[in-house]
Design a protein around this motif. Structure first.
Motif, PDB file in Angstrom:
ATOM      1  N   LEU A 166       0.802  -1.221   0.000  1.00  0.00           N
ATOM      2  CA  LEU A 166       0.000   0.000   0.000  1.00  0.00           C
ATOM      3  C   LEU A 166       0.840   1.279   0.000  1.00  0.00           C
ATOM      4  O   LEU A 166       1.794   1.416   0.773  1.00  0.00           O
ATOM      5  N   TYR A 167       0.478   2.183  -0.867  1.00  0.00           N
ATOM      6  CA  TYR A 167       0.950   3.564  -0.796  1.00  0.00           C
ATOM      7  C   TYR A 167      -0.099   4.376  -0.062  1.00  0.00           C
ATOM      8  O   TYR A 167      -1.237   3.941   0.098  1.00  0.00           O
ATOM      9  N   GLU A 168       0.312   5.577   0.341  1.00  0.00           N
ATOM     10  CA  GLU A 168      -0.697   6.470   0.919  1.00  0.00           C
ATOM     11  C   GLU A 168      -1.763   6.763  -0.133  1.00  0.00           C
ATOM     12  O   GLU A 168      -1.468   6.846  -1.324  1.00  0.00           O
ATOM     13  N   ARG A 169      -2.962   6.967   0.346  1.00  0.00           N
ATOM     14  CA  ARG A 169      -4.076   7.222  -0.572  1.00  0.00           C
ATOM     15  C   ARG A 169      -3.824   8.400  -1.510  1.00  0.00           C
ATOM     16  O   ARG A 169      -4.248   8.406  -2.660  1.00  0.00           O
ATOM     17  N   SER A 170      -3.127   9.422  -0.991  1.00  0.00           N
ATOM     18  CA  SER A 170      -2.903  10.612  -1.801  1.00  0.00           C
ATOM     19  C   SER A 170      -2.003  10.310  -3.002  1.00  0.00           C
ATOM     20  O   SER A 170      -2.005  11.047  -3.986  1.00  0.00           O
ATOM     21  N   LEU A 171      -1.232   9.239  -2.925  1.00  0.00           N
ATOM     22  CA  LEU A 171      -0.326   8.900  -4.017  1.00  0.00           C
ATOM     23  C   LEU A 171      -0.955   7.947  -5.015  1.00  0.00           C
ATOM     24  O   LEU A 171      -0.710   8.021  -6.215  1.00  0.00           O
ATOM     25  N   ASN A 172      -1.747   7.023  -4.501  1.00  0.00           N
ATOM     26  CA  ASN A 172      -2.156   5.925  -5.356  1.00  0.00           C
ATOM     27  C   ASN A 172      -3.297   5.167  -4.690  1.00  0.00           C
ATOM     28  O   ASN A 172      -3.142   4.703  -3.559  1.00  0.00           O
ATOM     29  N   ALA A 223       2.710  -2.660   3.576  1.00  0.00           N
ATOM     30  CA  ALA A 223       3.092  -1.321   3.109  1.00  0.00           C
ATOM     31  C   ALA A 223       4.053  -1.411   1.930  1.00  0.00           C
ATOM     32  O   ALA A 223       4.633  -2.464   1.668  1.00  0.00           O
ATOM     33  N   GLN A 224       4.218  -0.314   1.225  1.00  0.00           N
ATOM     34  CA  GLN A 224       5.211  -0.281   0.145  1.00  0.00           C
ATOM     35  C   GLN A 224       6.547   0.266   0.643  1.00  0.00           C
ATOM     36  O   GLN A 224       7.591  -0.297   0.382  1.00  0.00           O
ATOM     37  N   LEU A 225       6.516   1.375   1.361  1.00  0.00           N
ATOM     38  CA  LEU A 225       7.764   2.002   1.802  1.00  0.00           C
ATOM     39  C   LEU A 225       7.905   2.018   3.324  1.00  0.00           C
ATOM     40  O   LEU A 225       8.691   2.802   3.878  1.00  0.00           O
ATOM     41  N   GLY A 239      14.763   1.940   0.502  1.00  0.00           N
ATOM     42  CA  GLY A 239      14.795   1.937  -0.964  1.00  0.00           C
ATOM     43  C   GLY A 239      15.494   0.701  -1.517  1.00  0.00           C
ATOM     44  O   GLY A 239      15.045   0.122  -2.513  1.00  0.00           O
ATOM     45  N   HIS A 240      16.566   0.288  -0.876  1.00  0.00           N
ATOM     46  CA  HIS A 240      17.269  -0.905  -1.361  1.00  0.00           C
ATOM     47  C   HIS A 240      16.463  -2.173  -1.113  1.00  0.00           C
ATOM     48  O   HIS A 240      16.527  -3.128  -1.896  1.00  0.00           O
ATOM     49  N   MET A 241      15.689  -2.185  -0.026  1.00  0.00           N
ATOM     50  CA  MET A 241      14.860  -3.365   0.244  1.00  0.00           C
ATOM     51  C   MET A 241      13.697  -3.471  -0.740  1.00  0.00           C
ATOM     52  O   MET A 241      13.166  -4.541  -0.966  1.00  0.00           O
ATOM     53  N   ALA A 242      13.313  -2.335  -1.282  1.00  0.00           N
ATOM     54  CA  ALA A 242      12.114  -2.307  -2.125  1.00  0.00           C
ATOM     55  C   ALA A 242      12.399  -2.689  -3.577  1.00  0.00           C
ATOM     56  O   ALA A 242      11.497  -2.674  -4.407  1.00  0.00           O
ATOM     57  N   THR A 243      13.654  -3.015  -3.887  1.00  0.00           N
ATOM     58  CA  THR A 243      13.931  -3.466  -5.250  1.00  0.00           C
ATOM     59  C   THR A 243      13.973  -4.991  -5.271  1.00  0.00           C
ATOM     60  O   THR A 243      14.359  -5.627  -4.293  1.00  0.00           O
ATOM     61  N   LEU A 281      12.085   0.724   7.112  1.00  0.00           N
ATOM     62  CA  LEU A 281      12.146   2.173   7.315  1.00  0.00           C
ATOM     63  C   LEU A 281      12.488   2.463   8.777  1.00  0.00           C
ATOM     64  O   LEU A 281      13.416   3.211   9.071  1.00  0.00           O
ATOM     65  N   ASP A 282      11.755   1.819   9.677  1.00  0.00           N
ATOM     66  CA  ASP A 282      12.019   2.072  11.112  1.00  0.00           C
ATOM     67  C   ASP A 282      12.412   0.797  11.856  1.00  0.00           C
ATOM     68  O   ASP A 282      12.297   0.732  13.081  1.00  0.00           O
ATOM     69  N   MET A 283      12.849  -0.208  11.109  1.00  0.00           N
ATOM     70  CA  MET A 283      13.277  -1.500  11.677  1.00  0.00           C
ATOM     71  C   MET A 283      12.178  -2.149  12.533  1.00  0.00           C
ATOM     72  O   MET A 283      12.424  -2.663  13.627  1.00  0.00           O
ATOM     73  N   GLY A 284      10.998  -2.110  12.007  1.00  0.00           N
ATOM     74  CA  GLY A 284       9.891  -2.858  12.609  1.00  0.00           C
ATOM     75  C   GLY A 284       9.192  -2.183  13.769  1.00  0.00           C
ATOM     76  O   GLY A 284       8.321  -2.784  14.406  1.00  0.00           O
TER      77      GLY A 284
END
Ligand SMILES: [Fe+2]
Ligand SMILES: [Fe+2]
Length: 378
Positions: free
Chosen positions: A79-85, A116-118, A198-202, A149-152
């Motif tokens: 999921l992205y935030e609603r405002s993005l997508n 989540a996505q990010l 960002g590196h985890m998301a690829t 992002l925040d290590m869980g």
């Protein structure tokens, strides 16, 4: 790296593919490719919109259950935030509505990670909000997108301990955390949390490396959890990543698969249900079978080396249709010793008619074999 992979594959083959070792013999494996339910019920008209229950592929595995029941799986919503997508939001809403509409209802839902996505607070909270409409009990395991992002931190606040176990109607269920023990590649490079995420998301995570693993502490916990469990009673293990080596460069594995196998070896009815691969996937190693589940977000391609022999591949027929090649699953635990996974794949319309119903393993399938299978045939 490739030498190392080669070594690992050889070792895996030697350890796991021993002659005669397979999931419990009483577990009859059949695979049926269903055409649409409305075809089964003989109510199809040309041009009809098939919005409901496109059962594409059922994999029957097996277990003795005290009483038949079913549960549902949703994962990889990204999921992205609603405002993005809102595209991914729409698909979670649909999956939740469909699970809620199951009749008889599912006993519980497993959410298999990558909510989540990010990894943002807003994304995780959006996921909670969307899943709130589902009134059955929910269990969560984390994906890498939820964590790095925040290590869980936020994930833990929302869902608690990432690994857990419970018994239900004669089956022991275990949820594993396969994402939180990645090697620290960020400190020395002074990365921000966003850069780390960002590196985890690829998919091809050369910087993040082999982050998927169970970890010694969790392996010990799993062993302890199973110590009082009868060796011939069914176990279902949920993990975000597959508990075997499918394709390490994309972390389609856990790096400590050997140790996982050591813990599980004495048990004869083990089913591993996993997310992360966003695709229909099936494999057996030793006495464990692994079943890959669909994402609601997007389908990943199959690994360049091909898929395990027993997989019946899924393809995205229409790349422009974002409901194609995605969906969710129900898992039926039957009294007659079977667990059926039903892929609820959306957007198939007429094109998903692929083969005769009730085709079985006796019919040869033409799949591109994995390099490893070619080198070390069964
Ligand atoms: Fe994912
Ligand atoms: Fe993932």
């Amino acid at each position: 790296m490739s030498d190392e992979l080669d070594r690992i594959r050889r070792e895996m083959h030697a350890v796991l593919q021993q002659p005669g070792v397979r999931p419990d013999d009483s577990l009859k494996l059949t695979r049926r490719t269903f055409i649409h339910r409305s075809l089964l019920f003989g109510a199809v008209s040309v041009g009809q919109t098939f919005a409901w229950w496109p059962l594409l592929n059922t994999i029957d595995v097996a277990h003795a259950a005290e009483a038949p029941f079913k549960f549902a799986w949703i994962s990889d919503t990204h999921l992205y935030e609603r405002s993005l997508n809102t595209r991914f939001v729409d698909k979670v809403v649909r999956a939740v509505q469909e699970v809620q509409a199951m009749d008889p209802p599912a006993d519980f839902l497993i959410f298999g990670g990558d909510l989540a996505q990010l990894g943002k607070i807003e994304e995780l909270e959006l996921g909670v909000e969307l899943l709130k409409d589902l009134s059955i009990k929910k269990y969560y395991i984390p994906g890498e997108h939820d964590w790095y992002l925040d290590m869980g931190k936020k994930w833990g606040e929302l869902f608690g301990q990432p690994n857990w176990t419970f018994d239900h109607k004669g089956v022991r269920f275990i949820g594993l955390d396969t994402v939180s023990r990645g090697p620290d590649y960020w400190t020395v490079k002074k990365m921000t949390p966003e850069e780390r995420m960002g590196h985890m998301a690829t998919l091809d995570g050369t910087v993040a490396g082999a982050w998927a693993g169970v970890g010694r502490d969790q392996l010990d916990w799993m062993q302890k959890t199973l110590a009082d469990w009868d060796k011939s009673k069914p176990i279902v293990i949920f993990s975000h990543n597959p508990l075997y080596e499918y394709y390490p460069p994309w972390n389609f594995w856990v790096r400590d698969w050997r140790e996982v196998n050591e813990v599980l070896k004495p048990y004869t009815k083990v089913t591993n249900i996993h997310g992360h691969v966003h695709q229909v996937l099936y494999n057996e190693i030793g006495s464990m079978r692994s079943i890959g589940m669909l994402a609601t977000s997007w389908p990943w391609p199959y690994a360049p080396e091909g898929v395990p022999k027993l997989t019946k591949p899924m393809i995205r027929v229409d790349p422009g249709d974002h409901f194609d090649g995605v969906g969710w699953e129900t898992v039926n635990v039957n009294a007659d010793d079977r667990v059926d996974v039903e892929y609820i794949m959306w957007g198939r319309k007429e094109v998903f008619v692929q083969s005769d119903p009730d085709s079985s393993l006796s019919q040869p399938e033409k799949l591109r074999p994995r390099m490893a299978d070619n080198m070390w045939p069964y």
